[in-house]
Design a protein around this motif. Structure first.
Motif, PDB file in Angstrom:
ATOM      1  N   PHE A 129      -5.038 -12.182  10.736  1.00 42.13           N
ATOM      2  CA  PHE A 129      -4.496 -11.244   9.750  1.00 42.13           C
ATOM      3  C   PHE A 129      -3.211 -11.796   9.153  1.00 42.13           C
ATOM      4  CE2 PHE A 129      -3.214  -7.284   7.869  1.00 42.13           C
ATOM      5  CZ  PHE A 129      -1.856  -7.173   8.091  1.00 42.13           C
TER       6      PHE A 129
ATOM      7  N   ARG B 123      -1.240   6.626   1.414  1.00 42.68           N
ATOM      8  CA  ARG B 123      -2.653   6.966   1.641  1.00 42.68           C
ATOM      9  C   ARG B 123      -3.507   5.709   1.800  1.00 42.68           C
ATOM     10  NH1 ARG B 123      -4.329  11.290  -2.414  1.00 42.68           N
ATOM     11  NH2 ARG B 123      -2.350  12.274  -2.926  1.00 42.68           N
ATOM     12  N   GLY B 124      -2.844   4.558   1.859  1.00 46.85           N
ATOM     13  CA  GLY B 124      -3.608   3.340   2.053  1.00 46.85           C
ATOM     14  C   GLY B 124      -4.198   2.756   0.792  1.00 46.85           C
ATOM     15  N   ARG B 125      -3.782   3.267  -0.356  1.00 45.61           N
ATOM     16  CA  ARG B 125      -4.265   2.697  -1.620  1.00 45.61           C
ATOM     17  C   ARG B 125      -3.309   1.603  -2.070  1.00 45.61           C
ATOM     18  NH1 ARG B 125      -4.605   8.412  -4.643  1.00 45.61           N
ATOM     19  NH2 ARG B 125      -2.399   8.136  -4.095  1.00 45.61           N
ATOM     20  N   TRP B 126      -3.828   0.665  -2.838  1.00 42.19           N
ATOM     21  CA  TRP B 126      -2.980  -0.415  -3.332  1.00 42.19           C
ATOM     22  C   TRP B 126      -1.848   0.144  -4.180  1.00 42.19           C
ATOM     23  CZ3 TRP B 126      -3.153  -5.323  -1.734  1.00 42.19           C
ATOM     24  CH2 TRP B 126      -4.359  -5.833  -1.211  1.00 42.19           C
TER      25      TRP B 126
ATOM     26  N   PRO C   6      -1.483  -4.379  -6.018  1.00 44.14           N
ATOM     27  CA  PRO C   6      -2.721  -5.098  -5.689  1.00 44.14           C
ATOM     28  C   PRO C   6      -2.582  -6.605  -5.928  1.00 44.14           C
ATOM     29  CG  PRO C   6      -2.970  -3.886  -7.761  1.00 44.14           C
ATOM     30  CD  PRO C   6      -1.600  -3.543  -7.219  1.00 44.14           C
ATOM     31  N   PRO C   7      -3.560  -7.390  -5.443  1.00 45.12           N
ATOM     32  CA  PRO C   7      -3.534  -8.825  -5.694  1.00 45.12           C
ATOM     33  C   PRO C   7      -3.469  -9.096  -7.198  1.00 45.12           C
ATOM     34  CG  PRO C   7      -5.319  -8.274  -4.196  1.00 45.12           C
ATOM     35  CD  PRO C   7      -4.740  -6.993  -4.679  1.00 45.12           C
ATOM     36  N   VAL C   8      -2.768 -10.131  -7.558  1.00 50.48           N
ATOM     37  CA  VAL C   8      -2.635 -10.481  -8.968  1.00 50.48           C
ATOM     38  C   VAL C   8      -4.007 -10.659  -9.613  1.00 50.48           C
ATOM     39  CG1 VAL C   8      -1.934 -12.362 -10.500  1.00 50.48           C
ATOM     40  CG2 VAL C   8      -0.348 -11.494  -8.775  1.00 50.48           C
TER      41      VAL C   8
ATOM     42  N   PHE D  10       0.838  -1.205   0.000  1.00 49.68           N
ATOM     43  CA  PHE D  10       0.000   0.000   0.000  1.00 49.68           C
ATOM     44  C   PHE D  10       0.868   1.249   0.000  1.00 49.68           C
ATOM     45  CE2 PHE D  10      -3.938  -2.185   0.605  1.00 49.68           C
ATOM     46  CZ  PHE D  10      -3.629  -3.319   1.350  1.00 49.68           C
TER      47      PHE D  10
ATOM     48  N   ASN E  22      -2.932 -13.468   5.303  1.00 47.22           N
ATOM     49  CA  ASN E  22      -2.073 -12.775   4.354  1.00 47.22           C
ATOM     50  C   ASN E  22      -0.881 -13.620   3.940  1.00 47.22           C
ATOM     51  OD1 ASN E  22      -3.038 -10.002   3.611  1.00 47.22           O
ATOM     52  ND2 ASN E  22      -3.263  -9.878   5.822  1.00 47.22           N
TER      53      ASN E  22
END
Lengths: 79, 200
Positions: free
Chosen positions: B182, B115-118, B121-123, B112, B186
């Protein structure tokens, strides 16, 4: 409203299940709108499903019997 | 006292005395009655066959040694499984303390931006493909988890226990359980993505 890192943290720690209505709605809304987080959520579900299926495989009776013998022998060893 | 093997009343003081004296026939009856369930419980919690055997051994040993204290009020099964879950808790406490650093925390952080955005991201692959890979390598990925994370994940996802049930059985707090889940989820997701999707 919520960031992707927040939402993924909450859903992977089950925090969403303990959360109040507002937070849960906010998470739900984020998941509807965010393809990446939605994919993440689906992948967590797939992991859980895979684990359940793997656990269903049971040890053969012969193995259980052998284990039983070992346990009994050890129990008999003690003074 | 029963003359026919396999039909003893486990609450009968005469039977309990035989267990205390480590009478082989009595022990065999107990093992026959409860070992399969214990091994299944171990497996359901993500323990390997060897680990499950160790835990079962520990539970039966504690039962036999403590049979003098056994009041007979609760069923032997309840008593035995109580010991079993105590052993699981001990195992968790010895093997791993929640709160210590885990490399997965950094791995997730790196995915991330500020700002907490990816950032990563996941494939992007089809659900069925990921699901198929997950099924193929989940056992391998599960064995790579630290024991506490593996147990927490399996109690939740395989045994489908609620948070209060898990906390009661393993004596960890809901917060700590959240951290374990968690990290477990993950790690597993990273494992499947890394090993599954990128390998042939």
């Amino acid at each position: 409203m919520y960031s992707c890192s927040q939402v993924t943290r909450w859903i992977s720690s089950d925090d969403d299940q303990r959360a109040g209505l507002v937070k849960r709605l906010g998470i739900g809304l984020h998941l509807v709108m965010c393809e990446d987080c939605s994919r993440y959520r689906d992948q967590l579900k797939a992991l859980s499903q895979a684990a359940r299926e793997a656990a269903k495989k049971e040890a053969p009776a012969s193995e259980v019997a052998a284990t039983g013998h070992r346990i009994i022998n050890k129990l008999k060893e003690k003074p | 006292m029963s003359a026919t093997p396999g039909t003893s009343n486990f609450s009968d003081p005469a039977f309990l005395l035989r267990v205390k004296n480590r009478d082989e026939a009595a022990l065999t009856e107990l093992i026959h009655a409860y070992l399969p369930q214990l091994l299944r419980a171990g497996r359901g919690m993500g323990f390997s066959p060897d680990e499950s055997e160790d835990l079962a051994q520990g539970a039966f040993t504690a039962l036999v040694e403590g049979i003098g204290r056994f009041q007979g009020r609760s069923h032997i099964r309840t008593y035995l499984f109580g010991i079993f879950y105590n052993k699981v808790s001990e195992y968790l406490r010895d093997k791993h303390k929640v709160g210590e650093y885990d490399p997965i925390d950094e791995t997730i952080d790196a995915r991330f931006d500020d700002r907490g955005r990816w950032r990563q991201p996941p494939v992007d692959i089809e659900k069925q493909v990921f699901a198929r890979e997950a099924r193929r390598i989940i056992e391998d990925c599960l064995q790579r988890l630290p024991p506490a994370q593996r147990v927490a994940f399996c109690l939740r996802e395989v045994e489908e226990m609620s948070t209060p049930e898990i906390c009661k059985k393993t004596r960890i707090t809901a917060t700590n359980l959240g951290v374990l889940l968690f990290r477990a989820r993950n790690r597993l997701r990273e494992c499947v993505e890394e090993k599954g999707l990128r390998s042939e």
